[in-house]
Design an enzyme around this catalytic site. Structure first.
Site, PDB file in Angstrom:
ATOM      1  N   TYR A   6     -12.536  -2.293  13.018  1.00 48.66           N
ATOM      2  CA  TYR A   6     -13.045  -1.111  12.312  1.00 48.66           C
ATOM      3  C   TYR A   6     -14.512  -0.807  12.626  1.00 48.66           C
ATOM      4  O   TYR A   6     -14.894   0.338  12.760  1.00 48.66           O
ATOM      5  CB  TYR A   6     -12.872  -1.279  10.795  1.00 48.66           C
ATOM      6  CG  TYR A   6     -11.427  -1.123  10.391  1.00 48.66           C
ATOM      7  CD1 TYR A   6     -10.882   0.141  10.182  1.00 48.66           C
ATOM      8  CD2 TYR A   6     -10.596  -2.224  10.263  1.00 48.66           C
ATOM      9  CE1 TYR A   6      -9.551   0.304   9.849  1.00 48.66           C
ATOM     10  CE2 TYR A   6      -9.255  -2.072   9.934  1.00 48.66           C
ATOM     11  CZ  TYR A   6      -8.735  -0.805   9.727  1.00 48.66           C
ATOM     12  OH  TYR A   6      -7.418  -0.646   9.411  1.00 48.66           O
ATOM     13  N   GLU A  48      -4.889 -10.624   8.738  1.00 47.64           N
ATOM     14  CA  GLU A  48      -6.292 -10.901   8.395  1.00 47.64           C
ATOM     15  C   GLU A  48      -6.491 -12.043   7.408  1.00 47.64           C
ATOM     16  O   GLU A  48      -6.888 -11.828   6.252  1.00 47.64           O
ATOM     17  CB  GLU A  48      -6.948  -9.637   7.830  1.00 47.64           C
ATOM     18  CG  GLU A  48      -7.000  -8.495   8.814  1.00 47.64           C
ATOM     19  CD  GLU A  48      -7.735  -7.278   8.261  1.00 47.64           C
ATOM     20  OE1 GLU A  48      -8.162  -7.295   7.104  1.00 47.64           O
ATOM     21  OE2 GLU A  48      -7.883  -6.309   8.998  1.00 47.64           O
ATOM     22  N   GLU A  54      -5.580   1.824  -1.199  1.00 49.54           N
ATOM     23  CA  GLU A  54      -6.513   0.992  -0.429  1.00 49.54           C
ATOM     24  C   GLU A  54      -7.039  -0.162  -1.300  1.00 49.54           C
ATOM     25  O   GLU A  54      -8.225  -0.255  -1.595  1.00 49.54           O
ATOM     26  CB  GLU A  54      -7.622   1.889   0.135  1.00 49.54           C
ATOM     27  CG  GLU A  54      -8.697   1.203   0.963  1.00 49.54           C
ATOM     28  CD  GLU A  54      -8.205   0.283   2.075  1.00 49.54           C
ATOM     29  OE1 GLU A  54      -7.176   0.588   2.697  1.00 49.54           O
ATOM     30  OE2 GLU A  54      -8.860  -0.751   2.293  1.00 49.54           O
ATOM     31  N   TRP A  55      -6.142  -1.030  -1.719  1.00 54.68           N
ATOM     32  CA  TRP A  55      -6.512  -2.279  -2.403  1.00 54.68           C
ATOM     33  C   TRP A  55      -7.500  -2.039  -3.543  1.00 54.68           C
ATOM     34  O   TRP A  55      -7.248  -1.177  -4.388  1.00 54.68           O
ATOM     35  CB  TRP A  55      -7.044  -3.292  -1.366  1.00 54.68           C
ATOM     36  CG  TRP A  55      -6.143  -3.436  -0.170  1.00 54.68           C
ATOM     37  CD1 TRP A  55      -6.389  -2.988   1.097  1.00 54.68           C
ATOM     38  CD2 TRP A  55      -4.822  -4.044  -0.116  1.00 54.68           C
ATOM     39  NE1 TRP A  55      -5.327  -3.290   1.923  1.00 54.68           N
ATOM     40  CE2 TRP A  55      -4.368  -3.939   1.205  1.00 54.68           C
ATOM     41  CE3 TRP A  55      -3.990  -4.681  -1.060  1.00 54.68           C
ATOM     42  CZ2 TRP A  55      -3.128  -4.419   1.628  1.00 54.68           C
ATOM     43  CZ3 TRP A  55      -2.755  -5.165  -0.649  1.00 54.68           C
ATOM     44  CH2 TRP A  55      -2.336  -5.030   0.674  1.00 54.68           C
ATOM     45  N   GLN A 108       0.786  -1.220   0.000  1.00 51.66           N
ATOM     46  CA  GLN A 108       0.000   0.000   0.000  1.00 51.66           C
ATOM     47  C   GLN A 108       0.824   1.280   0.000  1.00 51.66           C
ATOM     48  O   GLN A 108       0.287   2.345  -0.298  1.00 51.66           O
ATOM     49  CB  GLN A 108      -0.946  -0.009   1.206  1.00 51.66           C
ATOM     50  CG  GLN A 108      -2.000  -1.096   1.093  1.00 51.66           C
ATOM     51  CD  GLN A 108      -2.867  -1.181   2.330  1.00 51.66           C
ATOM     52  OE1 GLN A 108      -2.519  -1.827   3.295  1.00 51.66           O
ATOM     53  NE2 GLN A 108      -4.004  -0.520   2.330  1.00 51.66           N
ATOM     54  N   ASN A 116      -7.409  -6.334  14.296  1.00 54.93           N
ATOM     55  CA  ASN A 116      -7.790  -5.117  13.584  1.00 54.93           C
ATOM     56  C   ASN A 116      -9.281  -4.924  13.806  1.00 54.93           C
ATOM     57  O   ASN A 116     -10.062  -5.841  13.597  1.00 54.93           O
ATOM     58  CB  ASN A 116      -7.531  -5.254  12.077  1.00 54.93           C
ATOM     59  CG  ASN A 116      -6.049  -5.414  11.772  1.00 54.93           C
ATOM     60  OD1 ASN A 116      -5.198  -5.171  12.628  1.00 54.93           O
ATOM     61  ND2 ASN A 116      -5.731  -5.819  10.550  1.00 54.93           N
ATOM     62  N   HIS A 143       1.254  -9.364   4.408  1.00 51.87           N
ATOM     63  CA  HIS A 143       0.105  -8.459   4.375  1.00 51.87           C
ATOM     64  C   HIS A 143      -0.468  -8.531   2.954  1.00 51.87           C
ATOM     65  O   HIS A 143      -0.423  -7.573   2.190  1.00 51.87           O
ATOM     66  CB  HIS A 143       0.502  -7.035   4.783  1.00 51.87           C
ATOM     67  CG  HIS A 143      -0.666  -6.182   5.221  1.00 51.87           C
ATOM     68  ND1 HIS A 143      -0.734  -5.584   6.449  1.00 51.87           N
ATOM     69  CD2 HIS A 143      -1.818  -5.843   4.590  1.00 51.87           C
ATOM     70  CE1 HIS A 143      -1.863  -4.892   6.555  1.00 51.87           C
ATOM     71  NE2 HIS A 143      -2.544  -5.033   5.427  1.00 51.87           N
ATOM     72  N   GLU A 148      -4.516  -2.504  14.003  1.00 49.94           N
ATOM     73  CA  GLU A 148      -5.117  -1.506  13.106  1.00 49.94           C
ATOM     74  C   GLU A 148      -6.416  -1.013  13.701  1.00 49.94           C
ATOM     75  O   GLU A 148      -7.214  -1.802  14.206  1.00 49.94           O
ATOM     76  CB  GLU A 148      -5.469  -2.086  11.727  1.00 49.94           C
ATOM     77  CG  GLU A 148      -4.304  -2.386  10.850  1.00 49.94           C
ATOM     78  CD  GLU A 148      -4.730  -2.973   9.502  1.00 49.94           C
ATOM     79  OE1 GLU A 148      -5.857  -2.688   9.029  1.00 49.94           O
ATOM     80  OE2 GLU A 148      -3.930  -3.737   8.940  1.00 49.94           O
ATOM     81  N   ARG A 182       4.216  -0.494  12.838  1.00 51.40           N
ATOM     82  CA  ARG A 182       3.898  -1.772  12.209  1.00 51.40           C
ATOM     83  C   ARG A 182       3.952  -1.603  10.690  1.00 51.40           C
ATOM     84  O   ARG A 182       3.253  -0.751  10.130  1.00 51.40           O
ATOM     85  CB  ARG A 182       2.496  -2.239  12.622  1.00 51.40           C
ATOM     86  CG  ARG A 182       2.074  -3.479  11.873  1.00 51.40           C
ATOM     87  CD  ARG A 182       0.682  -3.966  12.250  1.00 51.40           C
ATOM     88  NE  ARG A 182       0.383  -5.128  11.450  1.00 51.40           N
ATOM     89  CZ  ARG A 182      -0.733  -5.312  10.748  1.00 51.40           C
ATOM     90  NH1 ARG A 182      -1.700  -4.398  10.760  1.00 51.40           N
ATOM     91  NH2 ARG A 182      -0.896  -6.407  10.033  1.00 51.40           N
TER      92      ARG A 182
HETATM   93  C1  FCB Z   1      -7.567  -3.751   6.718  1.00 51.19           C
HETATM   94  C2  FCB Z   1      -6.254  -4.004   6.037  1.00 51.19           C
HETATM   95  C3  FCB Z   1      -5.459  -2.759   5.768  1.00 51.19           C
HETATM   96  C4  FCB Z   1      -6.345  -1.641   5.298  1.00 51.19           C
HETATM   97  C5  FCB Z   1      -7.497  -1.438   6.240  1.00 51.19           C
HETATM   98  C6  FCB Z   1      -8.418  -0.306   5.883  1.00 51.19           C
HETATM   99  O1  FCB Z   1      -8.451  -4.796   6.479  1.00 51.19           O
HETATM  100  O2  FCB Z   1      -5.469  -4.875   6.814  1.00 51.19           O
HETATM  101  O3  FCB Z   1      -4.443  -3.062   4.867  1.00 51.19           O
HETATM  102  O4  FCB Z   1      -6.757  -1.889   4.012  1.00 51.19           O
HETATM  103  O5  FCB Z   1      -8.249  -2.621   6.311  1.00 51.19           O
END
Ligand code: FCB
Length: 458
Positions: free
Chosen positions: A301, A166, A411-412, A20, A299, A121, A357, A77
């Site tokens: 969110y 993840e 972001e992927w 990223q 992680n 990752h 995260e 990290r």
């Molecule tokens: C997580 C990922 C990270 C980033 C965040 C927003 O799932 O580990 O790389 O994309 O989401």
């Protein structure tokens, strides 16, 4: 007003990943990753971008360490790019790639920042994917060899290792839903992938310990707080199913040496497994996976509130109006963070937890006077840090918190359209600009505590 102090020794950090931020995708011998490969397919990445330049961190890492110093954080990290170290995923290491991480680690240590290194990752070398990828047991051996190469080189200085980031995303988004690299849609394969990821963790941990005396090693999993939309038996069962496939499918083998029986039965019913005797789980695998870890990385969110769909499968029920969601469409729910941390402690008793995260994507206004005002991100961080603090008071062995992310990045499948950074990045000029959230985080780190009132920055 400042809240209670975090415990002495608690680490505040920021997190990033190689794919990223690094860019320099074709430099110094780096090989192609599955994400480079997929980004070239039309429609795979929202804005049709790729990560060939990203934040150009490969060249600007010194400046980025300077940003970390500005924040005052004590830990960082990051991940090593598997295809930068081993261009085809196996065989002879790429010296230039290893030398890059060598310099980065030295730079961090000079700045007084403890490196937390993630080995995987999501950036599996494309050459390995072409040989079967994570669906193949041979990739487990390749990962262990990669862990060996990196830890031999850096293990004298890196003492915190995260094997995988993840596994759910790689398995489910990557192999069941086709939304992430390598973009396949095969639920049966996704379960094999999950198993191989877990198994390679279990096999890599002793290798890391052998090469990095006194190190701490663990795995990072995304944990979502799942709630039923009503008290009906159907909705409660839908919540159980989602918790089973999303959280417990990974947490149970790691901590209890078994896949959760109810979630296995769900997969048999859906035809993803022929029977509860899982053919790709060999004798001894579950014991290997349950190797005692030094910490659990999580992680967090958002939460998921679900009801039962027509077939009983969980269906998300939106809880907040769209304008209150983050740019990812995720609800801001700090209470779920507290709930997840206390639940993990109760159900799995990890030695320590690191939040590897936590953060939020919001479309930020343009910089004015060299600063970006991002009150919603400040509030996200503040309320989640307060939840973390409460969890510690409730007995959760939380040892560190890493904000996602140091800076806006790739972001992927969302490309450059979602910004999670404490620093804004202008992807043309590569200029980094502090957001108010960077200032907020710096204040938290300095006080070792969280303001209980919303800070006003002018
Ligand atoms: C997580 C990922 C990270 C980033 C965040 C927003 O799932 O580990 O790389 O994309 O989401």
């Amino acid at each position: 007003m400042i809240g209670p102090s975090f415990p002495a020794g608690f680490r505040f950090g920021v997190a990033t990943s190689a794919q990223q931020i690094e860019g320099a995708a074709r430099e110094d011998g780096r090989g192609e990753s599955v994400w480079d490969h997929c980004a070239a397919k039309p429609g795979f990445v929202k804005d049709r971008s790729d990560a060939s330049r990203a934040c150009d961190h490969y060249h600007r890492w010194r400046d980025d360490i300077a940003l970390m110093r500005e924040l005052g954080i004590s830990a960082y990290r990051f991940s090593t790019g598997w295809s930068r170290v081993l261009p085809t995923g196996e065989g002879a290491p790429n010296e230039a790639g290893l030398a890059f991480y060598d310099r980065l680690v030295d730079g961090l240590l000079e700045a007084g920042i403890t490196p937390f290194l993630t080995l995987d990752h999501w950036d599996l070398p494309q050459a390995l994917d072409e040989k079967g990828g994570w669906g193949s047991r041979a990739t487990v051996d390749a990962f262990v060899a990669y862990a060996d190469v990196v830890s031999r080189r850096l293990g004298d200085r890196v003492k915190h290792w995260i094997t995988h980031n993840e596994p759910w995303c790689v398995a489910t988004l990557g192999h069941e839903l086709g939304a992430h690299a390598p973009g396949r849609r095969d639920p049966a394969e996704a379960l094999r992938v999950a198993h191989h990821l877990l198994l390679s963790h279990g096999r890599a941990v002793p290798v890391l310990r052998a090469n990095s005396a006194g190190c701490e090693a663990g795995l990072t999993t995304m944990v979502t707080h799942v709630e039923p939309a009503s008290t009906s038996a159907e909705d409660r069962d839908a919540a159980r199913r989602l918790d089973g496939s999303f959280n417990r499918w990974f947490l149970d083998p790691l901590h209890r040496g078994a896949y959760p029986a109810d979630a296995v039965a769900d997969r048999v019913r859906r035809g993803h497994l022929a029977s509860a005797e899982i053919p790709f789980v060999h004798d001894g695998d579950l014991r290997t996976i349950a190797v005692p870890a030094d910490f659990l990385g999580i992680n967090y969110y958002s939460r998921a509130v679900v009801k039962a769909g027509p077939d009983g499968e969980p269906v998300g029920v939106p809880q907040a109006p769209p304008e209150q969601l983050t740019e990812m469409g995720w609800e801001v729910w700090p209470q779920g963070f507290f709930d997840v941390l206390t639940r993990l402690t109760r159900d799995y008793a990890p030695k320590q937890i690191h939040v590897t995260e936590n953060g939020a994507a919001f479309a930020d206004p343009p910089a004015s006077d060299g600063v970006v005002a991002d009150p919603r991100r400040v509030d996200y961080l503040r309320t989640h840090l307060l939840a973390a603090q409460r969890a510690i008071e409730a007995g959760v062995p939380l040892a560190g918190y890493f904000a996602w992310s140091l800076m806006d990045n790739w972001e992927w499948a969302e490309g450059y359209t979602k910004r999670f950074g404490l620093y804004a990045v202008d992807f043309e000029s590569q200029q980094r600009t502090a957001k108010h959230s960077a200032r907020f985080y710096r204040d938290v780190v300095a006080a070792h505590a969280v303001p209980t009132v919303v800070p006003q920055y002018s």
